[in-house]
Design a protein around this motif. Sequence first.
Motif, PDB file in Angstrom:
ATOM      1  N   LYS A  31       0.821  -1.220   0.000  1.00  0.00           N
ATOM      2  CA  LYS A  31       0.000   0.000   0.000  1.00  0.00           C
ATOM      3  C   LYS A  31       0.851   1.265   0.000  1.00  0.00           C
ATOM      4  N   GLU A  32       2.097   1.129   0.432  1.00  0.00           N
ATOM      5  CA  GLU A  32       3.008   2.288   0.428  1.00  0.00           C
ATOM      6  C   GLU A  32       4.433   1.819   0.251  1.00  0.00           C
ATOM      7  N   GLY A  33       5.327   2.780   0.040  1.00  0.00           N
ATOM      8  CA  GLY A  33       6.740   2.460  -0.165  1.00  0.00           C
ATOM      9  C   GLY A  33       7.033   2.125  -1.618  1.00  0.00           C
ATOM     10  N   SER A  34       8.323   2.059  -1.927  1.00  0.00           N
ATOM     11  CA  SER A  34       8.727   1.844  -3.319  1.00  0.00           C
ATOM     12  C   SER A  34       8.467   0.407  -3.764  1.00  0.00           C
ATOM     13  N   ILE A  42       2.812  -8.754 -23.689  1.00  0.00           N
ATOM     14  CA  ILE A  42       2.239  -9.490 -24.818  1.00  0.00           C
ATOM     15  C   ILE A  42       1.466  -8.608 -25.799  1.00  0.00           C
ATOM     16  N   ASN A  43       1.199  -7.348 -25.410  1.00  0.00           N
ATOM     17  CA  ASN A  43       0.333  -6.511 -26.240  1.00  0.00           C
ATOM     18  C   ASN A  43       0.576  -5.038 -25.913  1.00  0.00           C
ATOM     19  N   ASN A  44       0.269  -4.162 -26.879  1.00  0.00           N
ATOM     20  CA  ASN A  44       0.401  -2.719 -26.631  1.00  0.00           C
ATOM     21  C   ASN A  44      -0.538  -2.230 -25.526  1.00  0.00           C
ATOM     22  N   PHE A  45      -1.583  -2.988 -25.247  1.00  0.00           N
ATOM     23  CA  PHE A  45      -2.523  -2.621 -24.190  1.00  0.00           C
ATOM     24  C   PHE A  45      -1.985  -2.922 -22.786  1.00  0.00           C
ATOM     25  N   ASP A  46      -0.858  -3.629 -22.681  1.00  0.00           N
ATOM     26  CA  ASP A  46      -0.350  -4.033 -21.358  1.00  0.00           C
ATOM     27  C   ASP A  46      -0.178  -2.864 -20.384  1.00  0.00           C
ATOM     28  N   PRO A  47       0.493  -1.758 -20.784  1.00  0.00           N
ATOM     29  CA  PRO A  47       0.663  -0.675 -19.802  1.00  0.00           C
ATOM     30  C   PRO A  47      -0.661  -0.121 -19.268  1.00  0.00           C
ATOM     31  N   PRO A  48      -1.641   0.207 -20.143  1.00  0.00           N
ATOM     32  CA  PRO A  48      -2.897   0.696 -19.559  1.00  0.00           C
ATOM     33  C   PRO A  48      -3.624  -0.355 -18.729  1.00  0.00           C
ATOM     34  N   VAL A  49      -3.556  -1.628 -19.134  1.00  0.00           N
ATOM     35  CA  VAL A  49      -4.239  -2.686 -18.367  1.00  0.00           C
ATOM     36  C   VAL A  49      -3.612  -2.842 -16.982  1.00  0.00           C
ATOM     37  N   VAL A  50      -2.289  -2.832 -16.913  1.00  0.00           N
ATOM     38  CA  VAL A  50      -1.636  -2.907 -15.601  1.00  0.00           C
ATOM     39  C   VAL A  50      -1.945  -1.628 -14.818  1.00  0.00           C
ATOM     40  N   GLY A  51      -1.928  -0.499 -15.508  1.00  0.00           N
ATOM     41  CA  GLY A  51      -2.216   0.780 -14.855  1.00  0.00           C
ATOM     42  C   GLY A  51      -3.595   0.857 -14.226  1.00  0.00           C
ATOM     43  N   ILE A  52      -4.614   0.292 -14.896  1.00  0.00           N
ATOM     44  CA  ILE A  52      -5.979   0.374 -14.352  1.00  0.00           C
ATOM     45  C   ILE A  52      -6.260  -0.690 -13.296  1.00  0.00           C
ATOM     46  N   THR A  53      -5.421  -1.739 -13.245  1.00  0.00           N
ATOM     47  CA  THR A  53      -5.671  -2.798 -12.265  1.00  0.00           C
ATOM     48  C   THR A  53      -4.836  -2.641 -10.993  1.00  0.00           C
ATOM     49  N   ALA A  54      -3.718  -1.941 -11.090  1.00  0.00           N
ATOM     50  CA  ALA A  54      -2.859  -1.745  -9.908  1.00  0.00           C
ATOM     51  C   ALA A  54      -3.510  -0.740  -8.958  1.00  0.00           C
ATOM     52  N   PRO A  55      -3.327  -0.928  -7.655  1.00  0.00           N
ATOM     53  CA  PRO A  55      -3.967  -0.031  -6.690  1.00  0.00           C
ATOM     54  C   PRO A  55      -3.279   1.322  -6.515  1.00  0.00           C
ATOM     55  N   ARG A  56      -2.085   1.475  -7.092  1.00  0.00           N
ATOM     56  CA  ARG A  56      -1.343   2.735  -6.964  1.00  0.00           C
ATOM     57  C   ARG A  56      -0.885   3.220  -8.329  1.00  0.00           C
ATOM     58  N   LEU A 101      12.121   5.182  -7.433  1.00  0.00           N
ATOM     59  CA  LEU A 101      12.134   4.102  -6.438  1.00  0.00           C
ATOM     60  C   LEU A 101      12.633   4.586  -5.081  1.00  0.00           C
ATOM     61  N   LYS A 102      13.622   5.466  -5.107  1.00  0.00           N
ATOM     62  CA  LYS A 102      14.156   5.959  -3.827  1.00  0.00           C
ATOM     63  C   LYS A 102      13.199   6.929  -3.148  1.00  0.00           C
ATOM     64  N   SER A 103      12.226   7.452  -3.910  1.00  0.00           N
ATOM     65  CA  SER A 103      11.262   8.374  -3.303  1.00  0.00           C
ATOM     66  C   SER A 103       9.917   7.689  -3.016  1.00  0.00           C
ATOM     67  N   GLY A 104       9.939   6.355  -2.975  1.00  0.00           N
ATOM     68  CA  GLY A 104       8.761   5.602  -2.519  1.00  0.00           C
ATOM     69  C   GLY A 104       7.644   5.419  -3.529  1.00  0.00           C
ATOM     70  N   GLN A 105       7.977   5.519  -4.830  1.00  0.00           N
ATOM     71  CA  GLN A 105       6.941   5.377  -5.857  1.00  0.00           C
ATOM     72  C   GLN A 105       6.962   3.979  -6.484  1.00  0.00           C
ATOM     73  N   VAL A 106       6.059   3.766  -7.455  1.00  0.00           N
ATOM     74  CA  VAL A 106       5.970   2.483  -8.147  1.00  0.00           C
ATOM     75  C   VAL A 106       6.538   2.636  -9.557  1.00  0.00           C
ATOM     76  N   LEU A 107       7.555   1.828  -9.870  1.00  0.00           N
ATOM     77  CA  LEU A 107       8.140   1.811 -11.211  1.00  0.00           C
ATOM     78  C   LEU A 107       7.669   0.546 -11.913  1.00  0.00           C
ATOM     79  N   ALA A 137      13.439  -1.371  -2.964  1.00  0.00           N
ATOM     80  CA  ALA A 137      12.068  -1.532  -3.452  1.00  0.00           C
ATOM     81  C   ALA A 137      11.570  -2.960  -3.266  1.00  0.00           C
ATOM     82  N   VAL A 138      10.288  -3.084  -2.992  1.00  0.00           N
ATOM     83  CA  VAL A 138       9.636  -4.394  -2.970  1.00  0.00           C
ATOM     84  C   VAL A 138       9.432  -4.788  -4.430  1.00  0.00           C
ATOM     85  N   VAL A 139       9.881  -5.996  -4.787  1.00  0.00           N
ATOM     86  CA  VAL A 139       9.785  -6.453  -6.175  1.00  0.00           C
ATOM     87  C   VAL A 139       8.541  -7.333  -6.321  1.00  0.00           C
TER      88      VAL A 139
END
Length: 193
Positions: A31-34, A42-56, A101-107, A137-139
Amino acid sequence: MTFYGFAKKVVGMLLKPLFRIEIIGLEHFPKEGSVLLCSNHINNFDPPVVGITAPRPIAFMAKEELFKRPLLRFLLKKLNAFPVKRGMSDREAFRKALHLLKSGQVLGLFPEGTRSKTGKLGKGLAGAGFFALKTQAVVIPCAIVGTYRPFKKLKVIYGKPIEMEELRESKASAEKVTAVIMENISYLIKNHQ
């Protein structure tokens, strides 16, 4: 509401029903931290699909060519994406990624470096392992399983955090750490097909 939050809502309303997206393993996502989020590609849609499903919010590295079109560059920057030169060491992109990553965000990374033409998981590049070793960072491994056919089910699976302590202490190479990350992604794919 931020532009990212607004875009996530709108894109989610379109893509979730279109691809009947099923999200598995969200409880593994810190829920927090890097967080270093590593997914198959597998597809050009991967970034938006991961973006809309991730909680952050996620900052994705995206190929530099996408930033050459003014409108797309504007949108990508608003969505936290930043350019990376493929096939060479891009110091500026690496610095930006480390800062995030060092500032606690999600890469968000696709360790294969490019989309899989066959849908099969390819070999990961050392960059993912480098970022995992250089930060605390948590991987989190992520697998996208499905075909992106309208109204066929698509699964986005978030795996348990990868145990990094031993790898960091033993001074494992970036290549070795990337291989471990890819094994975890492969495990998620095999278990959810």
